[in-house]
Scaffold this motif. Sequence first.
Motif, PDB file in Angstrom:
ATOM      1  N   ILE A 161       0.857  -1.175   0.000  1.00 45.98           N
ATOM      2  CA  ILE A 161       0.000   0.000   0.000  1.00 45.98           C
ATOM      3  C   ILE A 161       0.897   1.230   0.000  1.00 45.98           C
ATOM      4  O   ILE A 161       1.865   1.300   0.766  1.00 45.98           O
ATOM      5  CB  ILE A 161      -0.937   0.027   1.226  1.00 45.98           C
ATOM      6  N   LEU A 162       0.579   2.205  -0.845  1.00 41.35           N
ATOM      7  CA  LEU A 162       1.393   3.410  -0.973  1.00 41.35           C
ATOM      8  C   LEU A 162       0.638   4.641  -0.477  1.00 41.35           C
ATOM      9  O   LEU A 162      -0.573   4.747  -0.641  1.00 41.35           O
ATOM     10  CB  LEU A 162       1.785   3.639  -2.438  1.00 41.35           C
ATOM     11  N   ILE A 163       1.390   5.574   0.115  1.00 38.40           N
ATOM     12  CA  ILE A 163       0.887   6.915   0.377  1.00 38.40           C
ATOM     13  C   ILE A 163       1.565   7.818  -0.644  1.00 38.40           C
ATOM     14  O   ILE A 163       2.794   7.902  -0.692  1.00 38.40           O
ATOM     15  CB  ILE A 163       1.208   7.404   1.801  1.00 38.40           C
ATOM     16  N   VAL A 164       0.753   8.475  -1.460  1.00 41.71           N
ATOM     17  CA  VAL A 164       1.264   9.247  -2.587  1.00 41.71           C
ATOM     18  C   VAL A 164       0.813  10.698  -2.454  1.00 41.71           C
ATOM     19  O   VAL A 164      -0.351  10.977  -2.121  1.00 41.71           O
ATOM     20  CB  VAL A 164       0.757   8.660  -3.918  1.00 41.71           C
ATOM     21  N   ALA A 165       1.723  11.623  -2.713  1.00 36.54           N
ATOM     22  CA  ALA A 165       1.420  13.051  -2.617  1.00 36.54           C
ATOM     23  C   ALA A 165       1.612  13.721  -3.966  1.00 36.54           C
ATOM     24  O   ALA A 165       2.455  13.313  -4.769  1.00 36.54           O
ATOM     25  CB  ALA A 165       2.327  13.717  -1.582  1.00 36.54           C
ATOM     26  N   GLY A 166       0.827  14.767  -4.204  1.00 36.80           N
ATOM     27  CA  GLY A 166       0.989  15.526  -5.435  1.00 36.80           C
ATOM     28  C   GLY A 166      -0.231  16.374  -5.734  1.00 36.80           C
ATOM     29  O   GLY A 166      -1.146  16.501  -4.918  1.00 36.80           O
ATOM     30  N   LYS A 167      -0.239  16.978  -6.901  1.00 33.39           N
ATOM     31  CA  LYS A 167      -1.396  17.741  -7.348  1.00 33.39           C
ATOM     32  C   LYS A 167      -2.620  16.822  -7.371  1.00 33.39           C
ATOM     33  O   LYS A 167      -2.520  15.649  -7.738  1.00 33.39           O
ATOM     34  CB  LYS A 167      -1.161  18.314  -8.742  1.00 33.39           C
ATOM     35  N   THR A 168      -3.752  17.363  -6.980  1.00 33.88           N
ATOM     36  CA  THR A 168      -4.940  16.532  -6.811  1.00 33.88           C
ATOM     37  C   THR A 168      -5.260  15.716  -8.058  1.00 33.88           C
ATOM     38  O   THR A 168      -5.474  14.497  -7.992  1.00 33.88           O
ATOM     39  CB  THR A 168      -6.154  17.409  -6.432  1.00 33.88           C
ATOM     40  N   ARG A 169      -5.296  16.351  -9.199  1.00 33.91           N
ATOM     41  CA  ARG A 169      -5.636  15.625 -10.428  1.00 33.91           C
ATOM     42  C   ARG A 169      -4.603  14.550 -10.753  1.00 33.91           C
ATOM     43  O   ARG A 169      -4.940  13.482 -11.276  1.00 33.91           O
ATOM     44  CB  ARG A 169      -5.762  16.603 -11.602  1.00 33.91           C
ATOM     45  N   GLN A 170      -3.346  14.807 -10.438  1.00 30.56           N
ATOM     46  CA  GLN A 170      -2.304  13.835 -10.744  1.00 30.56           C
ATOM     47  C   GLN A 170      -2.376  12.611  -9.836  1.00 30.56           C
ATOM     48  O   GLN A 170      -2.211  11.479 -10.293  1.00 30.56           O
ATOM     49  CB  GLN A 170      -0.930  14.507 -10.652  1.00 30.56           C
ATOM     50  N   VAL A 171      -2.620  12.832  -8.534  1.00 28.71           N
ATOM     51  CA  VAL A 171      -2.719  11.681  -7.651  1.00 28.71           C
ATOM     52  C   VAL A 171      -4.002  10.885  -7.936  1.00 28.71           C
ATOM     53  O   VAL A 171      -4.018   9.655  -7.809  1.00 28.71           O
ATOM     54  CB  VAL A 171      -2.635  12.078  -6.161  1.00 28.71           C
TER      55      VAL A 171
END
Length: 222
Positions: free
Chosen positions: A205-215
Amino acid sequence: MARKPAVSNRIAVLGLGRFGGSLAVELMRLDWEVVGIDSDPQVVQTYADQLTHTATANTTDEIALRQLGVHDMAHAVVGIGTDLEASILTTGLLADLGVPNIWAKAVNRQHARILERVGAHHVVLPEHEMGERVAHLVTGQILNFIEFEEDYALVKTRAPEEAIDKTLADSALRAKYGVTVVSIKRPGEDFTYATANTTVYAGDILIVAGKTRQVEAFANRT
């Protein structure tokens, strides 16, 4: 006369409905001193043994709030939702009293704009924000979704097939999708920080951060 320094570890919660009441109890769990105020004596009685101090009072009454010491607190939350007039007047009164950090609950965006204009430093729309969050959970591969600003979010999602048995550097997810994997969880283990040398395995399981549309796009490709 010089104003006394605000008490930083005390907070007033004005309005002990579902939102304000649950917030006040959670703040107590986090070791804050909480003064809960509501106009309904029965509601106040419900929280009498759970909060540092409770009081039945009209939250639009300046004298009452001063007597309760609200003007000397560093934080206040207006949890009033159904009575919009009381919500707005209470928020404006807190601003007039010079409370440094005022949080207020809004029921819609128009209400939120008014609260900001009368002095709220932070406005939350619980129903709207929860609706957005649940929509992400229902419609995609996102296991959890937290949006910090209108264009930045954290998501919890399953590792994509293209990253399995590769390091994050080798899978180049950041270059492909514009997102950053900040943490990873193996089945049966706790979350750990991710680095470029972290290898992703099936079931992670990953926690991913970034621009809303990109994530969002990244999570929906997994």
